[in-house]
Write a protein that holds these residues in place. Sequence first.
Motif, PDB file in Angstrom:
ATOM      1  N   ILE A  49     103.161  13.076   6.473  1.00 53.97           N
ATOM      2  CA  ILE A  49     102.562  13.350   5.236  1.00 53.97           C
ATOM      3  C   ILE A  49     102.255  12.392   4.144  1.00 53.97           C
ATOM      4  CG2 ILE A  49     104.930  13.797   4.022  1.00 53.97           C
ATOM      5  CD1 ILE A  49     104.057  16.498   3.695  1.00 53.97           C
ATOM      6  N   HIS A  50     102.752  10.783   3.911  1.00 54.60           N
ATOM      7  CA  HIS A  50     102.517   9.761   3.370  1.00 54.60           C
ATOM      8  C   HIS A  50     102.094   9.197   4.344  1.00 54.60           C
ATOM      9  CE1 HIS A  50     105.688  11.144   0.780  1.00 54.60           C
ATOM     10  NE2 HIS A  50     104.476  11.921   0.228  1.00 54.60           N
ATOM     11  N   PRO A  51     100.913   8.972   4.507  1.00 54.18           N
ATOM     12  CA  PRO A  51      99.964   8.351   5.113  1.00 54.18           C
ATOM     13  C   PRO A  51     100.805   6.704   5.475  1.00 54.18           C
ATOM     14  CG  PRO A  51      98.886   9.620   4.931  1.00 54.18           C
ATOM     15  CD  PRO A  51      99.430  10.005   3.971  1.00 54.18           C
ATOM     16  N   GLY A  52     100.909   6.326   4.676  1.00 52.81           N
ATOM     17  CA  GLY A  52     101.322   4.998   4.662  1.00 52.81           C
ATOM     18  C   GLY A  52     102.722   4.365   4.845  1.00 52.81           C
ATOM     19  N   GLU A  53     103.042   5.176   5.163  1.00 53.25           N
ATOM     20  CA  GLU A  53     104.296   5.661   5.561  1.00 53.25           C
ATOM     21  C   GLU A  53     104.262   5.694   7.072  1.00 53.25           C
ATOM     22  OE1 GLU A  53     107.203   7.713   2.947  1.00 53.25           O
ATOM     23  OE2 GLU A  53     105.763   6.992   1.278  1.00 53.25           O
ATOM     24  N   SER A  54     103.951   4.453   8.156  1.00 50.12           N
ATOM     25  CA  SER A  54     103.546   5.617   9.549  1.00 50.12           C
ATOM     26  C   SER A  54     104.617   5.500   9.883  1.00 50.12           C
ATOM     27  CB  SER A  54     101.858   4.636   9.376  1.00 50.12           C
ATOM     28  OG  SER A  54     102.074   3.487   9.613  1.00 50.12           O
ATOM     29  N   PHE A  65      96.579   6.471   2.879  1.00 47.18           N
ATOM     30  CA  PHE A  65      97.165   6.775   1.538  1.00 47.18           C
ATOM     31  C   PHE A  65      97.810   7.730   1.387  1.00 47.18           C
ATOM     32  CE2 PHE A  65      95.827   8.329  -2.846  1.00 47.18           C
ATOM     33  CZ  PHE A  65      96.686   7.387  -3.536  1.00 47.18           C
ATOM     34  N   ARG A  66      99.078   7.803   0.159  1.00 39.91           N
ATOM     35  CA  ARG A  66      99.534   9.060  -0.361  1.00 39.91           C
ATOM     36  C   ARG A  66      98.690  10.119  -0.516  1.00 39.91           C
ATOM     37  NH1 ARG A  66     104.953   8.777  -1.589  1.00 39.91           N
ATOM     38  NH2 ARG A  66     105.596   9.883  -3.159  1.00 39.91           N
ATOM     39  N   GLY A  67      97.664  10.578  -0.786  1.00 39.26           N
ATOM     40  CA  GLY A  67      97.740  11.426  -1.629  1.00 39.26           C
ATOM     41  C   GLY A  67      96.825  11.745  -0.533  1.00 39.26           C
ATOM     42  N   HIS A  69     109.693   9.172   7.213  1.00 37.20           N
ATOM     43  CA  HIS A  69     109.178   8.529   6.126  1.00 37.20           C
ATOM     44  C   HIS A  69     109.106   6.902   6.092  1.00 37.20           C
ATOM     45  CE1 HIS A  69     107.661  11.835   3.456  1.00 37.20           C
ATOM     46  NE2 HIS A  69     108.305  12.311   4.025  1.00 37.20           N
ATOM     47  N   THR A  70     108.723   6.643   4.522  1.00 36.30           N
ATOM     48  CA  THR A  70     109.635   4.808   4.316  1.00 36.30           C
ATOM     49  C   THR A  70     109.836   4.851   3.499  1.00 36.30           C
ATOM     50  OG1 THR A  70     107.722   4.203   5.283  1.00 36.30           O
ATOM     51  CG2 THR A  70     109.167   2.396   4.596  1.00 36.30           C
ATOM     52  N   SER A  71     111.217   4.574   3.038  1.00 35.19           N
ATOM     53  CA  SER A  71     111.507   3.749   1.400  1.00 35.19           C
ATOM     54  C   SER A  71     110.923   3.669   0.736  1.00 35.19           C
ATOM     55  CB  SER A  71     113.506   3.777   1.792  1.00 35.19           C
ATOM     56  OG  SER A  71     112.819   2.641   1.686  1.00 35.19           O
TER      57      SER A  71
HETATM   58 ZN   LIG Z   1     107.236   9.376   1.661  1.00 35.38          ZN
END
Ligand SMILES: [Zn+2]
Length: 573
Positions: A98-103, A157-159, A197-199
Amino acid sequence: MKRISKSIGALLLLAGPFIWAQTRLPYLENKTLTYAQIIETYQALDEIYTNAQLLEVGTTDSGRPLHLFLIQNQPFFGEQTLAQLRGDKLVTLVNNGIHPGESCGIDASILWAQSMLEKGVPENQLIAIIPVYNVGGALNRGAYSRANQNGPQEHGFRGNAQNLDLNRDFVKAEALNTKSFFALFQALQPHIFVDTHTSNGANYQYTMTLISTQRDKLAAPLAKLLSEDLEPFLYQKMADKKWEMTPYVNVFGRPPNWGMQAFLETPRYASGYTALFNTLGFITETHMLKPYPDRVKSTLAFLETLTEYSSQQGEKIKQARAKAFALDATKKSFATQWVVDSTQKQMLDFKGYAYRYAQSPLGDYRVLRYDTTQPRTFPVDYYPNYKAKDSARVPKYFVLPQAYRQVVERLQYQNIEMERLPKDTVMEVLSTYCLEADFSTSPYEGKHPVKNLITEQKVQQRLFLKGDFLISTQQENIRFLMAVLAPTAVDSYLRWNFFDIIFQQKEHFSAYVFEETARALVAKDAALKKALEEWKAAHPQKATNTYAVLQFIYQHSPYYEQEHRRYPVVQIF
Ligand SMILES: [Zn+2]
């Protein structure tokens, strides 16, 4: 829903499933798969295993489909709907990227699926994995977003393609991704939901931190199962596997040992939305500074641990969920806003690092520095509970005018049963007026939400038109209805400004004409005269202003439009 054609698997089959998937996943080299590689990997698993299938379940803002990967312990036969595939199985839905940077969840889910397909999927379970939810964000790949994160080398990226944070979109549903999610979620009705996710934030020893859906929002049978059985199991087993967890470290810009509180995921968040349907939600938050392979492995360990529990305690979970729905049907009111319960403190032995504040060479300020060579265990005050700050009584019906199609559509996605009025009808209803309301001056996720809302309710006789929607509260998804239609609920459609138009007055008066009318109104209405005198005494400055005086009289006269600041959705008790 579309079954992916079986066309690319033959070559991959030759390599053997285990060798292929294990050797192709590059997470050990601090790399995550590209969007194309993710889908190819699941397509390969779909080709190899008859008890796996990759589906297209709607579209996303990127124009590319949303994929869903299903596994069970029996082969899949023919074309079946998601609801048919669900049947009476215990369903776990895992959402990634959902936040692809947090893969890390993207990679971990592939390893998890691969491992279950090889070793056997627990009986009577359906495992559903969204390989990557924010497709547009995954395609917008680079090395520099997630500035504080320790790898992978490149990531999304998040967006999303509309630059929305999809993890704030589960009520307003401005993204096609969200609407596709609604459809698959309502068909699957999962018992368990995980969002990976990643924090961000503080530094500490743990690799895995966990947000469980906030227990006090849940129906009692689910809250009890979560806090007394499932969470203790997860924390203990993860520690046994050398991935000791802590509750999500919900602090920013200061060290955690000053105390921390549980994260409250309101319905705008993925697990806040899923909780409205009595689904047990978890958000895994791996620590951004830990090596990427460890973040993937700990997420994998969490998913495996969760499956251990669900395969042992499937019936218990199903029963608790059924009891929750039964209890919801008897409730007279639902909490609509929450605050931390500061009376319920728990002491954590928190495994952090020594820290100090040091002068920065960049400017005249001191900055928090952690010393990771000096692990420390701190006693930390932790506040796991929330209490209701406000609640709403359950009406017999809501009435929603058909004109507000954006709201109608969003209810239809949740399978809300709505009856259309067969003819124009005058009904006695409870209307809500917005006495005070401010609008966020800066945009928030594509909206300017309503803040500082103060309302007043009035019984009124009102005309509704043929085709307007009468919505009984005697239905399964009552929690969603109350969360979005109770006007002051934290994520209501009123607060999300779906009714912006009511705050604009449509008709006005001309002072030189209305002066005579106003005098006549005051002369014949003693109550109005008294109200006017009181108002003038309270606002002496305004009493010298022609327009302000006439406006007061106008707004207290039959000439003033009833629609101004009136919430269009009404309640019938
Ligand atoms: Zn996240």
